[in-house]
Design an enzyme around this catalytic site. Structure first.
Site, mmCIF file in Angstrom:
data_model
loop_
_atom_site.group_PDB
_atom_site.id
_atom_site.type_symbol
_atom_site.label_atom_id
_atom_site.label_comp_id
_atom_site.label_asym_id
_atom_site.label_seq_id
_atom_site.Cartn_x
_atom_site.Cartn_y
_atom_site.Cartn_z
ATOM 1 N N LYS A 13 57.780 51.391 39.833
ATOM 2 C CA LYS A 13 57.596 52.691 39.135
ATOM 3 C C LYS A 13 56.924 53.781 39.909
ATOM 4 O O LYS A 13 57.282 54.624 40.571
ATOM 5 C CB LYS A 13 57.450 53.065 37.790
ATOM 6 C CG LYS A 13 58.336 52.097 36.677
ATOM 7 C CD LYS A 13 57.925 52.101 35.242
ATOM 8 C CE LYS A 13 56.532 51.636 34.973
ATOM 9 N NZ LYS A 13 56.264 50.313 35.266
ATOM 10 N N ARG A 88 57.198 55.422 26.669
ATOM 11 C CA ARG A 88 57.273 54.023 26.640
ATOM 12 C C ARG A 88 57.967 53.440 25.172
ATOM 13 O O ARG A 88 57.690 52.201 25.039
ATOM 14 C CB ARG A 88 55.964 53.454 26.781
ATOM 15 C CG ARG A 88 55.447 52.740 28.330
ATOM 16 C CD ARG A 88 54.019 52.538 28.427
ATOM 17 N NE ARG A 88 53.921 51.564 29.583
ATOM 18 C CZ ARG A 88 53.357 51.982 30.712
ATOM 19 N NH1 ARG A 88 53.054 52.905 31.090
ATOM 20 N NH2 ARG A 88 53.141 50.880 31.683
ATOM 21 N N ARG A 127 48.969 43.182 43.611
ATOM 22 C CA ARG A 127 48.919 44.832 43.671
ATOM 23 C C ARG A 127 47.311 45.174 43.810
ATOM 24 O O ARG A 127 46.521 44.647 43.294
ATOM 25 C CB ARG A 127 49.293 45.312 42.436
ATOM 26 C CG ARG A 127 48.932 46.816 42.007
ATOM 27 C CD ARG A 127 49.651 47.355 41.351
ATOM 28 N NE ARG A 127 49.677 47.163 39.923
ATOM 29 C CZ ARG A 127 50.469 47.662 38.643
ATOM 30 N NH1 ARG A 127 51.223 48.642 39.030
ATOM 31 N NH2 ARG A 127 50.046 47.470 37.591
ATOM 32 N N ARG A 160 43.267 45.714 39.394
ATOM 33 C CA ARG A 160 43.167 46.054 38.017
ATOM 34 C C ARG A 160 43.091 45.056 37.118
ATOM 35 O O ARG A 160 43.569 43.899 37.120
ATOM 36 C CB ARG A 160 44.312 46.949 37.667
ATOM 37 C CG ARG A 160 44.416 48.390 37.991
ATOM 38 C CD ARG A 160 45.907 49.060 37.874
ATOM 39 N NE ARG A 160 46.250 48.800 36.446
ATOM 40 C CZ ARG A 160 47.662 49.259 36.116
ATOM 41 N NH1 ARG A 160 48.232 50.142 37.194
ATOM 42 N NH2 ARG A 160 48.118 49.075 35.119
ATOM 43 N N ARG A 171 51.630 42.266 28.486
ATOM 44 C CA ARG A 171 52.328 43.424 28.946
ATOM 45 C C ARG A 171 53.882 43.404 29.083
ATOM 46 O O ARG A 171 54.445 44.337 28.606
ATOM 47 C CB ARG A 171 51.680 44.165 30.259
ATOM 48 C CG ARG A 171 50.397 44.521 29.863
ATOM 49 C CD ARG A 171 49.630 44.830 31.324
ATOM 50 N NE ARG A 171 50.078 45.962 31.976
ATOM 51 C CZ ARG A 171 49.802 45.906 33.266
ATOM 52 N NH1 ARG A 171 49.230 45.313 33.823
ATOM 53 N NH2 ARG A 171 50.363 47.120 34.001
HETATM 54 P P1 ADP Z 1 52.226 49.852 34.991
HETATM 55 O O1 ADP Z 1 52.128 51.060 36.144
HETATM 56 O O2 ADP Z 1 51.876 48.504 35.351
HETATM 57 O O3 ADP Z 1 53.456 50.114 34.209
HETATM 58 P P2 ADP Z 1 50.593 51.905 33.752
HETATM 59 O O4 ADP Z 1 49.430 52.424 34.452
HETATM 60 O O5 ADP Z 1 51.561 52.820 33.710
HETATM 61 O O6 ADP Z 1 50.990 50.534 34.131
HETATM 62 O O7 ADP Z 1 49.786 51.876 32.263
HETATM 63 C C1 ADP Z 1 48.631 51.077 32.105
HETATM 64 C C2 ADP Z 1 48.489 50.900 30.444
HETATM 65 O O8 ADP Z 1 48.184 52.287 30.318
HETATM 66 C C3 ADP Z 1 49.551 50.547 29.822
HETATM 67 O O9 ADP Z 1 49.464 48.990 29.606
HETATM 68 C C4 ADP Z 1 49.058 51.091 28.451
HETATM 69 O O10 ADP Z 1 47.879 50.468 27.840
HETATM 70 C C5 ADP Z 1 48.570 52.687 28.750
HETATM 71 N N1 ADP Z 1 49.602 53.286 28.964
HETATM 72 C C6 ADP Z 1 50.248 54.086 30.013
HETATM 73 N N2 ADP Z 1 51.350 54.992 29.550
HETATM 74 C C7 ADP Z 1 51.416 54.861 28.006
HETATM 75 C C8 ADP Z 1 52.282 55.487 27.169
HETATM 76 N N3 ADP Z 1 53.250 56.215 27.540
HETATM 77 N N4 ADP Z 1 52.138 55.056 26.043
HETATM 78 C C9 ADP Z 1 51.405 54.083 25.778
HETATM 79 N N5 ADP Z 1 50.344 53.813 26.337
HETATM 80 C C10 ADP Z 1 50.456 53.938 27.806
HETATM 81 P P1 ADP Z 2 54.605 50.047 38.493
HETATM 82 O O1 ADP Z 2 54.097 51.621 38.543
HETATM 83 O O2 ADP Z 2 56.126 49.994 37.853
HETATM 84 O O3 ADP Z 2 53.743 49.232 37.606
HETATM 85 P P2 ADP Z 2 53.880 49.744 41.314
HETATM 86 O O4 ADP Z 2 54.666 50.788 42.038
HETATM 87 O O5 ADP Z 2 52.344 49.826 41.116
HETATM 88 O O6 ADP Z 2 54.722 49.438 40.015
HETATM 89 O O7 ADP Z 2 54.156 48.323 42.044
HETATM 90 C C1 ADP Z 2 53.697 46.857 41.707
HETATM 91 C C2 ADP Z 2 53.271 46.252 42.974
HETATM 92 O O8 ADP Z 2 54.347 45.932 43.706
HETATM 93 C C3 ADP Z 2 52.565 46.927 43.901
HETATM 94 O O9 ADP Z 2 51.644 46.194 44.469
HETATM 95 C C4 ADP Z 2 53.632 47.693 44.760
HETATM 96 O O10 ADP Z 2 53.004 47.675 46.149
HETATM 97 C C5 ADP Z 2 54.349 46.395 44.818
HETATM 98 N N1 ADP Z 2 55.717 46.902 45.062
HETATM 99 C C6 ADP Z 2 56.426 48.192 44.426
HETATM 100 N N2 ADP Z 2 57.820 48.057 44.907
HETATM 101 C C7 ADP Z 2 58.131 46.939 45.777
HETATM 102 C C8 ADP Z 2 59.466 46.285 46.147
HETATM 103 N N3 ADP Z 2 60.548 47.053 46.048
HETATM 104 N N4 ADP Z 2 59.103 45.131 46.750
HETATM 105 C C9 ADP Z 2 58.022 44.417 46.788
HETATM 106 N N5 ADP Z 2 56.837 45.112 46.323
HETATM 107 C C10 ADP Z 2 56.793 46.179 45.473
#
Ligand code: ADP
Ligand code: ADP
Ligand code: ZN
Length: 214
Positions: A13, A88, A127, A160, A171
């Site tokens: 994302k 979410r 990541r 992280r 998660r």
């Molecule tokens: P990821 O990129 O792996 O999806 P995020 O960086 O978006 O994770 O979020 C990290 C953490 O921050 C989540 O696991 C949650 O604890 C919190 N968080 C982020 N956005 C929300 C939301 N909209 N509602 C509740 N918790 C959130």
């Molecule tokens: P999210 O915001 O959904 O948690 P991220 O954008 O941080 O996800 O991506 C999670 C991990 O996967 C990062 O290390 C990123 O560089 C990698 N990644 C993202 N898109 C791809 C893809 N299409 N193929 C392989 N690795 C990816």
């Protein structure tokens, strides 16, 4: 253009949101980044959010809804925005709709980046995140030019705390229970765009852009 990003943790994302934000020159709003910045700066919000985040759970709706609703009312969001990591839960989505409705606006697209759980664990262990600017990299799929240093802002990268395998499993459970229902929610509103997130980063991006510009 008002876009939200849906998908499991690690689906890509943030990666896609950043690219879309640059292409369309609209703000990329990541609630995860906002919380991490608050934790880094030791704010009240950061103190409240940290325990939930470290445990792989969602931060309660009441800590996140007002924050986002206030953010999208700011001037730089007039042209549009990309919400990454919000909503979410169904109550968060309803609160967002309510706020937009009041301004005669709506979400144009909910982009669902679809990646199966099996692929997520590998993605997360590789990541690396920049706490300076929120950029994310992958040691294999999206490496930095210099090891462990952000290409964008030069800060050091981290693994992280919540990207460790145990927390990632938690998660994913939370995602399936509380966030996945949003796919149906936006499908019913005719706003859903699902893309196969296992493809190469640029292929995913071009697919999304192709639909947005149809
Ligand atoms: P990821 O990129 O792996 O999806 P995020 O960086 O978006 O994770 O979020 C990290 C953490 O921050 C989540 O696991 C949650 O604890 C919190 N968080 C982020 N956005 C929300 C939301 N909209 N509602 C509740 N918790 C959130
Ligand atoms: P999210 O915001 O959904 O948690 P991220 O954008 O941080 O996800 O991506 C999670 C991990 O996967 C990062 O290390 C990123 O560089 C990698 N990644 C993202 N898109 C791809 C893809 N299409 N193929 C392989 N690795 C990816
Ligand atoms: Zn950076």
């Amino acid at each position: 253009m008002k876009i939200i990003m849906l998908g499991a943790p690690g689906a890509g994302k943030g990666t896609q949101a950043k690219m879309l934000s640059e292409k369309y020159d609209i703000p990329h709003i990541s609630t995860g980044d906002i919380f991490r910045a608050n934790i880094k700066n030791n704010t009240e919000l950061g103190k409240k959010a940290k325990g939930y985040m470290d445990a792989g759970q969602l931060v309660p709706d009441e800590l996140v809804v007002d924050l986002v609703v206030d953010r999208i009312k700011q001037q730089d969001c007039f042209k549009g925005f990309i919400l990454d990591g919000f909503p979410r839960t169904i109550p968060q989505a309803e609160a967002l709709d309510y706020a937009l409705n009041n301004q005669n606006e709506k979400i144009d697209y909910a982009v669902n980046v679809d990646v199966p759980d099996e692929a997520i664990i590998e993605r997360m262990s590789g990541r690396r995140a920049c706490v300076g600017c929120g950029a994310t990299y992958h040691i294999k799929y999206n490496p930095t030019k210099k090891p462990d240093v952000c290409d964008v802002c030069g800060e050091k990268l981290i693994l992280r705390e919540d990207d460790k395998a145990e927390t990632v499993k938690k998660r994913l459970e939370v995602y399936h229970e509380q966030t996945q229902p949003l796919i149906d929610y936006y499908a019913k509103k005719d706003a859903l765009l699902t893309v196969d997130g296992t493809q190469d980063i640029n292929v995913v991006f071009n697919t999304i852009v192709g639909v947005l510009e149809k």
